[in-house]
Write an enzyme that holds these catalytic residues in place. Structure first.
Site, short mmCIF file in Angstrom:
data_model
loop_
_atom_site.label_atom_id
_atom_site.label_comp_id
_atom_site.label_asym_id
_atom_site.label_seq_id
_atom_site.Cartn_x
_atom_site.Cartn_y
_atom_site.Cartn_z
N CYS A 1 -1.50 -1.93 -0.97
CA CYS A 1 -1.32 -3.33 -0.55
C CYS A 1 -2.61 -3.90 0.05
O CYS A 1 -3.55 -4.19 -0.67
CB CYS A 1 -0.14 -3.43 0.41
SG CYS A 1 0.50 -5.11 0.56
N HIS B 1 4.48 -1.00 -2.25
CA HIS B 1 4.63 0.06 -1.24
C HIS B 1 5.43 1.24 -1.81
O HIS B 1 6.66 1.18 -1.89
CB HIS B 1 5.33 -0.49 0.01
CG HIS B 1 4.47 -1.42 0.81
ND1 HIS B 1 3.62 -0.99 1.79
CD2 HIS B 1 4.31 -2.77 0.73
CE1 HIS B 1 2.97 -2.03 2.31
NE2 HIS B 1 3.37 -3.11 1.68
N GLU C 1 5.95 4.03 -0.42
CA GLU C 1 6.54 4.83 0.65
C GLU C 1 7.95 4.41 1.03
O GLU C 1 8.65 5.14 1.75
CB GLU C 1 5.64 4.81 1.89
CG GLU C 1 5.52 3.47 2.59
CD GLU C 1 4.44 2.56 2.03
OE1 GLU C 1 4.01 1.66 2.76
OE2 GLU C 1 4.04 2.74 0.86
#
Length: 512
Positions: A79, A170, A172
């Site tokens: 990002c 993202h 994660e």
């Protein structure tokens, strides 16, 4: 020494999620602020750049030299990190024509080690207001989405010696369905990590290191009955045995019968532990104190006094053991600086300086769930490992208003009923933390032919991973009904029970 990945933190709310995911993949990683110089060594295999609340175009935005990092190790820029890489390479980053937030689908994936076992149509999670409008000429787009032309890219040797991957989503977060696979591809296929960070390996290396560090010296340590201090103590005990001296202080604010139960369990585990009942001292100092932070300070200060009084009776002690875990460490080195208010019960204040001791913190790089895995690997009883987190000030911050022994007993009895019902219904392990709160509110009730004017008890139960965010636990109505009925019928002094349905944020888990 374990292989390591460093995560440079630019202030993202998701940075800890990256670390937790890498640890779950059995790769050791550390989070450090973006402005701390990276120490390169043979065991550093790669660097991840986190997201950020900043825009890369802000004057004071974080701006480390990414090509210098990639001169040494492969980099995965997430990002903000991806946008910063593009900007430093000569690309154009600006405001999106529409905010890119939420679910998106990857398209036009290029065959690349980063996308091994990931296909077109994979769902990812976007969360950014800036976007890469133009990549540098030497960067290659390797994935798109319907809304953005650069969902992922990679650099070549004209930017840096090692490859840099940039992704504007993202991986994660759980909403990125193949995010964990992508991170695995980076750390294994690209960085060459062997995934040897396991509980057994941690125990072996930690115990070996503790033996070397402590030698024939003595260690003193405060125990709370919680998982962190217990696992830390057992690791130190495994290394040095009876050279470890543990002190378990009863501040009179523990759960019902907890002091005796926990002390017995510690003795059965082989720990060298002394119990100290200081409840009357704590009750006296807390009399007529209603302010939550003042309660915390009094309890923290008294604990230090009691612990110090016991510890100085020991001769030739060189070390103070603590159950510090990684979230506490991360908070103190945050991009945004240490927290404005450090709760006194999270540490033992100035004891190391007062007693001229060196700290021993065997868990300081572990998350809570990792601590539990280490404990189970060591065979520590579920009495400790499966326990819900419990605040250092204990029931003092679950009794709103002034503390009295009578109120403590009321709350202990109500709390014991609540916890027993959770265990009996097999809900205890599905809840991250639970407890009863005694409110400074009295209301009218009717019992038989008598009117009552008694206290209100609130029940709090949450689901969470690490306590940083939490949702209220959706307990079955019939279970709540039984708990309420038993508390009102069995605890004289409480005639009303309510259930807290607030999430964190905006509420906190504890009420004070």
């Amino acid at each position: 020494m374990n292989e390591k990945i460093i995560i440079l933190d630019f202030g993202s709310q998701y940075t800890q999620l990256i670390a937790r995911t890498l640890r779950e993949l059995n790769v050791y990683c550390e989070i450090q602020p973006y402005n701390k110089p990276i120490e390169y060594s043979h065991n550093l295999k790669g660097v991840l750049l986190s997201g950020s609340p900043f825009s890369v175009n802000e004057e004071n935005a974080p701006n480390p030299d990414i090509s210098a990092i990639a001169a040494n190790v492969p980099v995965l820029a997430v990002c903000y990190g991806a946008q910063l890489t593009a900007k430093q390479g000569g690309g154009d980053v600006g405001k999106s024509t529409h905010r890119e937030y939420g679910r998106a689908v990857l398209t036009e994936l290029v065959t690349d080690p980063l996308f091994q076992n990931i296909s077109n149509g994979s769902q990812v999670w976007m969360s950014h207001s800036d976007t890469i409008k133009q990549l540098p000429a030497n960067f290659k787009v390797i994935a798109k989405t319907d809304s953005i032309p650069v969902a992922a890219f990679k650099t070549d040797s004209t930017f840096a010696k090692q490859i840099v991957y940039g992704i504007q989503f993202h991986p994660e977060v759980t909403h990125s369905t193949d995010g964990k696979q992508l991170l695995k591809n980076f750390i294994v296929s690209i960085c060459g990590c062997k995934q040897d960070w396991t509980p057994a390996a941690f125990i072996d290396s930690t115990v070996s290191g503790l033996k070397q560090q402590i030698g024939t010296e003595k260690v003193v340590m405060a125990l709370s009955g919680g998982v962190d201090s217990t696992v830390a103590a057992m690791l130190i005990h495994k290394a040095i045995g009876k050279q470890l001296y543990c002190i378990f202080v009863d501040n009179g604010l523990l759960r019902k019968d907890e002091y005796k139960q926990v002390l017995d369990a510690y003795n059965q585990s082989g720990l060298n532990v002394k119990g100290v009942d200081a409840s009357s001292t704590f009750y006296k100092e807390l009399s007529n104190i209603s302010d939550p932070e003042q309660k915390r300070k009094i309890i923290g200060g008294l604990f230090i006094e009691v612990f110090h009084k016991e510890a100085i009776q020991l001769k030739d002690v060189s070390f103070l053991g603590q159950g510090t875990i990684y979230p506490d460490v991360i908070e103190s080195i945050s991009v945004h600086g240490p927290s404005a208010t450090i709760k006194s019960h999270h540490n033992v204040g100035g004891l190391p300086e007062i007693m001229h001791l060196s700290l021993i913190e065997p868990l300081r790089f572990l998350f809570k769930d990792e601590v539990r895995r280490i404990g189970r690997e060591m065979g520590i009883s579920e009495t400790f490992i499966g326990r819900h987190p419990f605040p250092g000030p204990g029931l003092a911050i679950r009794i709103l208003g002034a503390i009295t022994p009578e109120k403590v007993q009321l709350l202990q009895n109500a709390d014991a009923i609540f916890i027993k019902h959770l265990r009996d219904s097999n809900m205890y392990d599905k809840v991250w933390q639970a407890g009863a709160i005694l409110l400074p509110i009295q209301s009218v009730g009717v019992m038989g032919d008598e009117r009552t004017y008694e206290f209100t008890c609130a029940l709090r139960a949450v689901t969470s991973v690490d306590g940083m965010t939490a949702d209220w636990a959706h307990l079955p109505y019939d279970l709540l009904s039984k708990i309420s009925n038993d508390i009102i019928n069995q605890v004289r002094g409480i005639n009303r029970v309510v259930y807290d349905i607030s999430s964190k944020p905006p509420a906190t888990i504890e009420w004070e």
